[in-house]
Design a protein around this motif. Structure first.
Motif, mmCIF file in Angstrom:
data_model
loop_
_atom_site.group_PDB
_atom_site.id
_atom_site.type_symbol
_atom_site.label_atom_id
_atom_site.label_comp_id
_atom_site.label_asym_id
_atom_site.label_seq_id
_atom_site.Cartn_x
_atom_site.Cartn_y
_atom_site.Cartn_z
ATOM 1 N N GLY A 16 0.831 -1.205 0.000
ATOM 2 C CA GLY A 16 0.000 0.000 0.000
ATOM 3 C C GLY A 16 0.857 1.243 0.000
ATOM 4 O O GLY A 16 1.965 1.251 -0.555
ATOM 5 N N THR A 17 0.362 2.303 0.628
ATOM 6 C CA THR A 17 1.081 3.579 0.665
ATOM 7 C C THR A 17 1.203 4.068 2.097
ATOM 8 O O THR A 17 0.348 3.781 2.953
ATOM 9 C CB THR A 17 0.356 4.651 -0.173
ATOM 10 N N GLN A 18 2.268 4.808 2.346
ATOM 11 C CA GLN A 18 2.501 5.451 3.628
ATOM 12 C C GLN A 18 2.583 6.966 3.404
ATOM 13 O O GLN A 18 3.210 7.419 2.440
ATOM 14 C CB GLN A 18 3.813 4.951 4.264
ATOM 15 N N ARG A 19 1.961 7.750 4.295
ATOM 16 C CA ARG A 19 2.002 9.209 4.168
ATOM 17 C C ARG A 19 3.145 9.744 5.008
ATOM 18 O O ARG A 19 3.157 9.598 6.224
ATOM 19 C CB ARG A 19 0.680 9.820 4.631
ATOM 20 N N ALA A 29 6.736 -5.183 14.570
ATOM 21 C CA ALA A 29 5.545 -5.688 15.252
ATOM 22 C C ALA A 29 5.549 -5.283 16.717
ATOM 23 O O ALA A 29 6.605 -5.236 17.366
ATOM 24 C CB ALA A 29 5.485 -7.211 15.132
ATOM 25 N N PRO A 30 4.385 -4.944 17.281
ATOM 26 C CA PRO A 30 4.308 -4.609 18.712
ATOM 27 C C PRO A 30 4.787 -5.760 19.578
ATOM 28 O O PRO A 30 4.708 -6.931 19.188
ATOM 29 C CB PRO A 30 2.814 -4.325 18.928
ATOM 30 N N ALA A 31 5.274 -5.444 20.769
ATOM 31 C CA ALA A 31 5.809 -6.476 21.671
ATOM 32 C C ALA A 31 4.750 -7.526 22.011
ATOM 33 O O ALA A 31 5.066 -8.707 22.172
ATOM 34 C CB ALA A 31 6.344 -5.818 22.940
ATOM 35 N N PHE A 88 -0.324 -8.421 11.355
ATOM 36 C CA PHE A 88 -0.180 -7.254 10.484
ATOM 37 C C PHE A 88 -1.241 -6.205 10.797
ATOM 38 O O PHE A 88 -0.944 -5.004 10.845
ATOM 39 C CB PHE A 88 -0.275 -7.671 9.019
ATOM 40 N N GLN A 89 -2.472 -6.623 11.012
ATOM 41 C CA GLN A 89 -3.535 -5.669 11.297
ATOM 42 C C GLN A 89 -3.299 -4.944 12.617
ATOM 43 O O GLN A 89 -3.570 -3.736 12.728
ATOM 44 C CB GLN A 89 -4.890 -6.392 11.320
ATOM 45 N N VAL A 90 -2.761 -5.642 13.611
ATOM 46 C CA VAL A 90 -2.422 -4.977 14.877
ATOM 47 C C VAL A 90 -1.251 -4.022 14.680
ATOM 48 O O VAL A 90 -1.233 -2.913 15.241
ATOM 49 C CB VAL A 90 -2.108 -6.030 15.963
ATOM 50 N N THR A 91 -0.265 -4.419 13.874
ATOM 51 C CA THR A 91 0.892 -3.556 13.615
ATOM 52 C C THR A 91 0.478 -2.277 12.879
ATOM 53 O O THR A 91 1.061 -1.212 13.101
ATOM 54 C CB THR A 91 1.951 -4.318 12.800
ATOM 55 N N VAL A 92 -0.519 -2.370 12.014
ATOM 56 C CA VAL A 92 -1.022 -1.179 11.329
ATOM 57 C C VAL A 92 -1.521 -0.145 12.330
ATOM 58 O O VAL A 92 -1.330 1.063 12.158
ATOM 59 C CB VAL A 92 -2.152 -1.572 10.349
ATOM 60 N N SER A 93 -2.130 -0.614 13.421
ATOM 61 C CA SER A 93 -2.679 0.304 14.429
ATOM 62 C C SER A 93 -1.667 0.712 15.483
ATOM 63 O O SER A 93 -1.673 1.865 15.930
ATOM 64 C CB SER A 93 -3.899 -0.348 15.113
ATOM 65 N N LEU A 94 -0.789 -0.216 15.872
ATOM 66 C CA LEU A 94 0.104 0.038 17.009
ATOM 67 C C LEU A 94 1.579 0.070 16.635
ATOM 68 O O LEU A 94 2.419 0.217 17.534
ATOM 69 C CB LEU A 94 -0.121 -1.040 18.083
ATOM 70 N N GLY A 95 1.886 -0.044 15.373
ATOM 71 C CA GLY A 95 3.288 -0.041 14.951
ATOM 72 C C GLY A 95 3.920 1.335 15.019
ATOM 73 O O GLY A 95 3.273 2.322 15.412
ATOM 74 N N PRO A 96 5.196 1.447 14.634
ATOM 75 C CA PRO A 96 5.885 2.748 14.666
ATOM 76 C C PRO A 96 5.174 3.794 13.810
ATOM 77 O O PRO A 96 4.609 3.482 12.763
ATOM 78 C CB PRO A 96 7.271 2.413 14.089
ATOM 79 N N GLU A 97 5.222 5.045 14.263
ATOM 80 C CA GLU A 97 4.536 6.130 13.562
ATOM 81 C C GLU A 97 5.062 6.314 12.140
ATOM 82 O O GLU A 97 4.298 6.615 11.222
ATOM 83 C CB GLU A 97 4.701 7.443 14.343
ATOM 84 N N ASP A 98 6.364 6.137 11.944
ATOM 85 C CA ASP A 98 6.948 6.371 10.618
ATOM 86 C C ASP A 98 6.709 5.211 9.662
ATOM 87 O O ASP A 98 7.134 5.266 8.505
ATOM 88 C CB ASP A 98 8.454 6.639 10.743
ATOM 89 N N TRP A 99 6.035 4.175 10.138
ATOM 90 C CA TRP A 99 5.763 3.022 9.269
ATOM 91 C C TRP A 99 4.282 2.841 8.966
ATOM 92 O O TRP A 99 3.919 2.297 7.923
ATOM 93 C CB TRP A 99 6.294 1.736 9.912
ATOM 94 N N ARG A 100 3.409 3.270 9.819
ATOM 95 C CA ARG A 100 1.979 2.963 9.704
ATOM 96 C C ARG A 100 1.430 3.337 8.328
ATOM 97 O O ARG A 100 1.626 4.454 7.866
ATOM 98 C CB ARG A 100 1.186 3.707 10.787
ATOM 99 N N PRO A 101 0.740 2.404 7.678
ATOM 100 C CA PRO A 101 0.234 2.661 6.319
ATOM 101 C C PRO A 101 -0.906 3.677 6.312
ATOM 102 O O PRO A 101 -1.703 3.760 7.249
ATOM 103 C CB PRO A 101 -0.268 1.277 5.877
ATOM 104 N N HIS A 102 -0.965 4.446 5.226
ATOM 105 C CA HIS A 102 -2.117 5.324 4.980
ATOM 106 C C HIS A 102 -3.247 4.518 4.343
ATOM 107 O O HIS A 102 -4.435 4.709 4.645
ATOM 108 C CB HIS A 102 -1.695 6.478 4.069
ATOM 109 N N SER A 103 -2.882 3.592 3.456
ATOM 110 C CA SER A 103 -3.830 2.658 2.854
ATOM 111 C C SER A 103 -3.063 1.386 2.500
ATOM 112 O O SER A 103 -1.867 1.442 2.193
ATOM 113 C CB SER A 103 -4.484 3.255 1.605
ATOM 114 N N TRP A 104 -3.745 0.263 2.552
ATOM 115 C CA TRP A 104 -3.059 -0.995 2.253
ATOM 116 C C TRP A 104 -4.063 -2.039 1.798
ATOM 117 O O TRP A 104 -5.268 -1.908 2.001
ATOM 118 C CB TRP A 104 -2.288 -1.501 3.473
#
Length: 262
Positions: A35-38, A111-113, A182-198
């Motif tokens: 997907g894309t990251q903003r 991935a979150p801990a 992956f779905q949890v990482t999208v919500s709780l992962g690092p700010e500079d990685w979180r997808p804008h759309s995927w």
């Protein structure tokens, strides 16, 4: 009977081989999700004059360049770039906005801990899935090329079906666990990685295609085992029935002979 059994065995081997190739390709590639990251646009400089922010306020140098965005609070999404990324089990790679190519980082580190244990369990399940597919494929090949008797072929067939079914169940669990992580990482992962759309990529499709081929191979193997057993029992029943009829005929001839002698 032998020709039909060989055709079914060949079909099962082909499906198992496809499942093995698909699963191995999906395991080592990084296109499970994409997907894309903003991300904020970088500052303009001597080497970066397009798709950047001009903080200096000097518009004369870039007044003819329509790609340069002059920073202001009203620019909104013009202050951001939407870079392409793709993620697999092992790595997540994103487009490098400052240079050509991509940069990758470990998805396990992203991935979150709380989800690392589930992710490692998914990795172990994927490895076991591939290993059991190899075992099932080997047994099917032994049945196809080196089985000298029907009984030996049935034993190999039964073991191949068991290993293939177990591998399919492990593969399904592994794919579902990775999707959850992956779905949890999208919500709780690092700010500079979180997808804008995927969305899911071709590696994810290959993984589930592998599961489909694996279950089709197991069904074909079980079907071959069942049909062989039924055909074997049917032929045995016909043989026993013919033997009893022949025995009755001989008994009647013997009775008739002794009656004539007496």
């Amino acid at each position: 009977m032998k020709t039909n059994r060989r055709c079914r065995a060949l079909l099962a081997v082909s499906l198992n081989l496809m499942a093995l190739l698909f699963s191995t390709t999906a395991f080592i590639t990084t296109h499970w999700c994409e997907g894309t990251q903003r991300v904020p646009k970088p500052s303009c400089g001597k080497e970066k004059k397009t798709n950047c922010l001009n903080y200096s306020g000097n518009e004369t140098a870039n007044e003819t360049n329509q790609n340069v965005v002059h920073y202001s609070w009203e620019t909104g999404d013009d202050r951001f770039l939407f870079r392409y990324f793709h993620t697999g089990i092992w790595y997540s790679c994103e487009e490098n906005i400052n240079a050509a190519g991509e940069k990758c980082r470990s998805f396990i580190d992203l991935a979150p801990a709380s989800e690392k244990g589930v992710l490692w369990l998914s990795v172990v399940s994927e490895v076991l899935y591939i290993m059991l597919l190899v075992v099932g494929f080997s047994l099917m090949c032994l049945e196809l090329f080196h089985s000298s008797s029907v009984i030996d072929g049935l034993k190999l067939n039964a073991f191949a079906a068991v290993f293939t079914v177990l591998s399919g169940l492990l593969g399904m669990v592994a794919h579902m666990m990775y999707t959850q992580v992956f779905q949890v990482t999208v919500s709780l992962g690092p700010e500079d990685w979180r997808p804008h759309s995927w969305d899911y990529g071709w590696s994810f499709c290959l993984a589930w295609g592998s599961f489909t081929c694996c279950m089709a191979a197991s069904v074909t193997t079980l079907n071959s085992y069942t049909k062989t057993v039924i055909e074997f029992r049917h032929k045995r029943k016909i043989f026993e029935q013919g033997f009893r009829e022949e025995q009755n005929f001989l008994d009647q001839e013997a009775i008739k002979y002794f009656r004539e002698r007496s």
